[in-house]
Write a protein that holds these residues in place. Structure first.
Motif, mmCIF file in Angstrom:
data_model
loop_
_atom_site.group_PDB
_atom_site.id
_atom_site.type_symbol
_atom_site.label_atom_id
_atom_site.label_comp_id
_atom_site.label_asym_id
_atom_site.label_seq_id
_atom_site.Cartn_x
_atom_site.Cartn_y
_atom_site.Cartn_z
ATOM 1 N N THR A 201 -22.422 2.260 -28.572
ATOM 2 C CA THR A 201 -22.767 2.713 -27.220
ATOM 3 C C THR A 201 -21.628 3.529 -26.615
ATOM 4 N N PHE B 16 -13.190 -3.150 -29.796
ATOM 5 C CA PHE B 16 -14.417 -3.897 -29.514
ATOM 6 C C PHE B 16 -14.548 -5.042 -30.503
ATOM 7 N N ASP C 27 -21.640 -2.460 -29.110
ATOM 8 C CA ASP C 27 -20.875 -1.937 -27.969
ATOM 9 C C ASP C 27 -20.065 -0.712 -28.378
#
Length: 270
Positions: A25, A17, A22
């Protein structure tokens, strides 16, 4: 192939990432799908990373940088959201607080990175960098440990510290803005916040005269250890790293049990 060991890097070819949010998550969804696979780890490589929204951690997680050269800052569109330095609005990281989704069993660890304040804020803007919202009375699990280690909190060049004036009756400071309180522990009244370690952190020009760790009102605090930290450029000589105002002053239900603050070094502002 799914994995619980994630890498965040500015170059997508070097990691999974480019966004910390993100990655968190994804790790949350991984934990739900594979609850017996152990604690996810997010390793943030060297570089600067902007956070554009609150990162709420409600599952077991280790989030670690690569040392001082991993720099986390706010995006210009996500400034602190309060009017005073102790505000709980718009933290960068929050731990717990979503009771129906809280799946923290063993703990959360944040370590080995630099947080740098956002330049260009106006007076009257402040807030918390990390907020611990996990109330043991409502979370249903009291075995987890929250640990924050080896984090550098560095003020923006235009952050303001007014260590002796502007304090209201509740201990808020409206003159030390723009600025941020590195830690705000607690959220609402009648809570229990426990098993927290804050160690080997460096606070440079952040916070205000009464401390860099704010304890919210009308809560109980238990098994908290604050040790081995360094602070400069903020705290008044009558105070320490932890703001005990809401515990020392008035009311009931504000207790400290097994709370230790020791072996910290403070270069006082005045």
């Amino acid at each position: 192939k799914v994995t619980k060991n994630l890498i965040v890097a500015n170059n997508r070819e070097l990691g999974h990432f480019t966004s910390i949010s993100d990655a968190v998550t994804y790790s949350k969804h991984f934990s739900k799908l594979f609850p017996n696979s152990g604690t996810p780890t997010i390793h943030v490589r060297e570089g600067e990373y902007e956070v554009s929204e609150e990162i709420n951690i409600i599952h077991d997680l280790i989030l670690k940088g690569s040392g001082p050269n991993t720099v986390i800052t706010r995006a210009s569109g996500y400034p602190p959201g309060g009017e005073h330095v102790n505000s709980v609005l718009s933290p960068v990281f929050s731990i717990g607080g979503v009771v129906e989704e809280d799946s923290i069993v063993h703990g959360v660890e944040l370590r080995d990175f630099t947080y740098k304040g956002l330049e260009g804020l106006t007076p009257g803007v402040g807030g918390a960098t990390i907020q611990v919202r996990r109330d043991i009375n409502t979370s249903g699990n009291n075995e987890a440990l929250i640990s924050i280690q080896n984090v550098r909190f560095i003020a923006a060049s235009d952050y303001v510290v007014d260590s002796t004036t502007g304090w209201s009756g509740n201990g808020w400071n409206y003159d030390s803005t723009p600025n941020e309180t590195p830690f705000h522990i607690g959220r609402s009244s009648d809570g229990l916040y426990k098993d927290i370690i804050i160690s080997n952190c460096h606070f440079d020009g952040v916070g205000y005269g009464r401390g860099v760790i704010y304890l919210d009102a009308d809560n109980d605090y238990e098994n908290i250890n604050v040790f081995g930290n360094i602070s400069s450029g903020a705290i008044d000589s009558d105070y320490s790293l932890v703001n005990y105002h809401n515990v020392d002053n008035n009311g009931t239900g504000k207790t400290l049990t097994s709370f230790q603050e020791t072996s910290n070094v403070i270069k006082y502002e005045s």
